[in-house]
Design an enzyme around this catalytic site. Structure first.
Site, PDB file in Angstrom:
ATOM      1  N   CYS A   1      18.653   1.626   2.937  1.00  0.00           N
ATOM      2  CA  CYS A   1      17.808   1.256   4.081  1.00  0.00           C
ATOM      3  C   CYS A   1      17.934   2.174   5.291  1.00  0.00           C
ATOM      4  CB  CYS A   1      18.097  -0.179   4.485  1.00  0.00           C
ATOM      5  SG  CYS A   1      17.567  -1.363   3.238  1.00  0.00           S
TER       6      CYS A   1
HETATM    7  P1  NAD Z   1      14.774  -2.139  -5.632  1.00  0.00           P
HETATM    8  O1  NAD Z   1      14.439  -0.737  -5.967  1.00  0.00           O
HETATM    9  O2  NAD Z   1      16.156  -2.667  -5.882  1.00  0.00           O
HETATM   10  O3  NAD Z   1      13.756  -3.123  -6.394  1.00  0.00           O
HETATM   11  C1  NAD Z   1      12.374  -2.916  -6.476  1.00  0.00           C
HETATM   12  C2  NAD Z   1      11.901  -3.529  -7.801  1.00  0.00           C
HETATM   13  O4  NAD Z   1      10.461  -3.546  -7.783  1.00  0.00           O
HETATM   14  C3  NAD Z   1      12.309  -2.728  -9.037  1.00  0.00           C
HETATM   15  O5  NAD Z   1      13.029  -3.578  -9.929  1.00  0.00           O
HETATM   16  C4  NAD Z   1      10.961  -2.249  -9.630  1.00  0.00           C
HETATM   17  O6  NAD Z   1      10.983  -2.188 -11.045  1.00  0.00           O
HETATM   18  C5  NAD Z   1      10.017  -3.325  -9.118  1.00  0.00           C
HETATM   19  N1  NAD Z   1       8.594  -2.963  -9.072  1.00  0.00           N
HETATM   20  C6  NAD Z   1       8.020  -1.852  -8.580  1.00  0.00           C
HETATM   21  N2  NAD Z   1       6.685  -1.915  -8.689  1.00  0.00           N
HETATM   22  C7  NAD Z   1       6.385  -3.124  -9.254  1.00  0.00           C
HETATM   23  C8  NAD Z   1       5.171  -3.782  -9.606  1.00  0.00           C
HETATM   24  N3  NAD Z   1       3.980  -3.243  -9.384  1.00  0.00           N
HETATM   25  N4  NAD Z   1       5.264  -4.997 -10.178  1.00  0.00           N
HETATM   26  C9  NAD Z   1       6.463  -5.572 -10.401  1.00  0.00           C
HETATM   27  N5  NAD Z   1       7.642  -4.995 -10.069  1.00  0.00           N
HETATM   28  C10 NAD Z   1       7.603  -3.787  -9.504  1.00  0.00           C
HETATM   29  O7  NAD Z   1      14.382  -2.326  -4.099  1.00  0.00           O
HETATM   30  P2  NAD Z   1      15.114  -3.240  -3.002  1.00  0.00           P
HETATM   31  O8  NAD Z   1      16.403  -2.625  -2.598  1.00  0.00           O
HETATM   32  O9  NAD Z   1      15.069  -4.659  -3.419  1.00  0.00           O
HETATM   33  O10 NAD Z   1      14.109  -3.023  -1.769  1.00  0.00           O
HETATM   34  C11 NAD Z   1      12.808  -3.585  -1.768  1.00  0.00           C
HETATM   35  C12 NAD Z   1      12.247  -3.437  -0.364  1.00  0.00           C
HETATM   36  O11 NAD Z   1      13.025  -4.216   0.550  1.00  0.00           O
HETATM   37  C13 NAD Z   1      12.265  -2.012   0.182  1.00  0.00           C
HETATM   38  O12 NAD Z   1      11.131  -1.822   0.996  1.00  0.00           O
HETATM   39  C14 NAD Z   1      13.519  -1.987   1.028  1.00  0.00           C
HETATM   40  O13 NAD Z   1      13.441  -1.024   2.061  1.00  0.00           O
HETATM   41  C15 NAD Z   1      13.534  -3.383   1.594  1.00  0.00           C
HETATM   42  N6  NAD Z   1      14.848  -3.908   1.964  1.00  0.00           N
HETATM   43  C16 NAD Z   1      15.938  -3.657   1.168  1.00  0.00           C
HETATM   44  C17 NAD Z   1      17.185  -4.190   1.518  1.00  0.00           C
HETATM   45  C18 NAD Z   1      18.409  -3.910   0.679  1.00  0.00           C
HETATM   46  O14 NAD Z   1      19.507  -4.154   1.164  1.00  0.00           O
HETATM   47  N7  NAD Z   1      18.278  -3.420  -0.547  1.00  0.00           N
HETATM   48  C19 NAD Z   1      17.309  -4.981   2.674  1.00  0.00           C
HETATM   49  C20 NAD Z   1      16.185  -5.248   3.424  1.00  0.00           C
HETATM   50  C21 NAD Z   1      14.948  -4.709   3.062  1.00  0.00           C
END
Ligand code: NAD
Length: 450
Positions: free
Chosen positions: A281
């Protein structure tokens, strides 16, 4: 309330498991069929304390994972978008958000009756994305109008990896952005089982900027502390840990209560010198905000300096190792901690990797160890000549220097383990987690050398 969540990563899965545990009907959607299979078997595909237990309680009951987005969306009142927004050339890559919005829109086209469906963006996106990218994609694919036929909102996520379940279950705030009051009211229903959490009801762009501003503030604190730490290192008789203790004890940061006790604001943990920030992030969000602000005509000079300081910080640990050993060439250096922070196996943007790369380029023989992130690190090292040690004891055997990158509790044992060895390595403490006289040879970040 029936909820579908597109993206079963850290955010989507933690959100889904927690909402299901609160009694909502949840469908977690992912394109990764193996991930879907694991979730349905109540196996957490990521390391996150407490997640396995939650999945055991909810998977197969009111939490189901699926690859069938259209069916899940049709059967839900609210659909959350929680897909990744990785950085690409300084901008967030919106391809996953756009694809998700398009697929949700297509599913809404066939949705018969039911409540005012709300799509809510949980992914971190720059201000304006929901109104200018997500809504047009939903309208084009559904043939319907936002604000009339369906609602669209923004509900940024503030969870911290490693304590994600606790953060989600006891939120400090719930930001509810929406294109209209009706949307925000549906989101209030979604969070009805969190009655004590303060709400911030606002519009979509403001909700988006609240998330970026929160992360940019944390990143700024870290780079500020590192800049002061680097100044302390350049002096003979200053220790940044003492400087920061003096700063933390300000009433602004640690107010003194009438009975003399102090409340320590958790933000003080960001005001400590270290190896720099990593993770999925902070680096990505600050960079994306710089580009977004610059393109909007607002100078982002302060945030650019935050990034510049952060990029340079990992090499400070290499400098300490080189200074202590004379040279790094042919020296055995152990890097302890590969995850970007403790209690997670997330390696994204971890300072451990630039440190390893620089050590290798200077001829060091590198061994690496992490309590949980070894499998991912092995995959990531991809042909680099790094030895991976499964156990801490084995990792430091024969080391000339040990570089602490991640503040894992397990590394508190280092002084005891090192004392049992004949050879006493130099310990480069990149997190200032050990007392400086607990080992024979110590070099700490932000510690002036007499
Ligand atoms: P991640 O990469 O762990 O997970 C994303 C998931 O989405 C993956 O499993 C991928 O296969 C899936 N995906 C992608 N396209 C898809 C579709 N069309 N249909 C279904 N599934 C699909 O990402 P994350 O770490 O969970 O982050 C997600 C969002 O949240 C980002 O924008 C990130 O910046 C934000 N965020 C993350 C955190 C954190 O600590 N990881 C905290 C706050 C906000």
């Amino acid at each position: 309330m029936r909820v579908s969540i597109v993206g079963t990563g850290y955010v989507g899965l933690v959100t889904g498991a927690c909402l299901a545990d609160k009694g909502l009907q949840v469908r977690c959607i992912d394109i990764d069929a193996e991930r879907v299979r694991q979730v349905n078997l109540a196996q957490a595909p990521i390391h996150e304390p407490g997640l396995d237990t939650l999945l055991k309680r909810t998977a197969g009951a009111n939490l189901q994972a699926t690859t069938d987005l259209a069916e899940a969306v049709r059967r839900s009142d609210v659909t959350m978008i929680a897909v990744g927004t990785p950085l690409c050339n300084g901008r967030i890559d919106l391809q996953y958000v756009q694809a998700a919005a398009h697929q949700i829109g297509a599913a809404l086209r066939d949705r018969q009756g039911g409540r005012y469906h709300v799509t809510v963006v949980k992914s971190t996106v720059v201000p304006g994305t929901t109104n200018n990218v997500v809504i047009p994609a939903l309208e084009a694919a559904s043939g319907q109008r936002a604000g009339e036929d369906f609602g669209v909102g923004v509900n940024p996520e503030f969870l911290t990896e490693g304590q994600a379940i606790a953060d989600f279950m006891a939120p400090d705030r719930i930001v509810l952005g929406g294109l209209d009051e009706r949307t925000i009211d549906v989101l209030e229903d979604l969070y009805a089982t969190f009655p004590d959490a303060p709400r911030i009801r606002t519009n979509n762009s403001t909700a988006e900027l609240i998330k970026y501003t929160s992360n940019a503030l944390l990143a700024t604190m870290i780079s500020f502390a590192n800049e002061i730490g680097n100044l302390a290192s350049a002096m003979r008789d200053v220790d940044v840990a003492e400087v920061m203790r003096g700063v933390h004890n300000s009433n602004y940061l640690s107010p003194r209560l009438a009975d003399g006790t102090r409340l320590r604001a958790p933000i003080t943990s960001f005001l400590e010198a270290g190896c720099g920030f990593g993770g999925s992030c902070l680096p990505k969000d600050v960079r994306a905000l710089i580009t977004h602000g610059t393109e909007a005509g607002a100078s982002m000079r302060l945030l650019q300096a935050v990034i510049d300081t952060n990029v340079a910080q990992p090499s400070r640990l290499v400098d300490l190792a080189r200074a202590g050993l004379g040279t790094l060439d042919r020296k055995r250096v152990t890097v302890l901690g590969l995850a970007f922070k403790p209690d997670t196996d997330d390696l994204r943007e971890s300072p451990a990797f630039p440190i390893i790369d620089q050590l290798l380029s200077e001829g060091a023989l590198v061994t690496a160890h992490d309590p949980v992130a070894m499998a991912g690190a092995r995959k990531r090292s991809n042909g680099k000549s790094v030895a991976f040690a499964e156990h801490l004891d084995q990792a430091i055997e024969a080391a000339d220097a040990v570089v602490i990158v991640t503040r894992w509790d397990q590394f508190d044992e280092l002084p005891r383990i090192i004392a049992a060895h004949d050879k006493q390595p130099l310990v480069v403490d990149g997190r200032r987690m050990l007392p400086r006289n607990s080992v024979a040879k110590y070099a700490g970040i932000g510690l002036g050398t007499p």
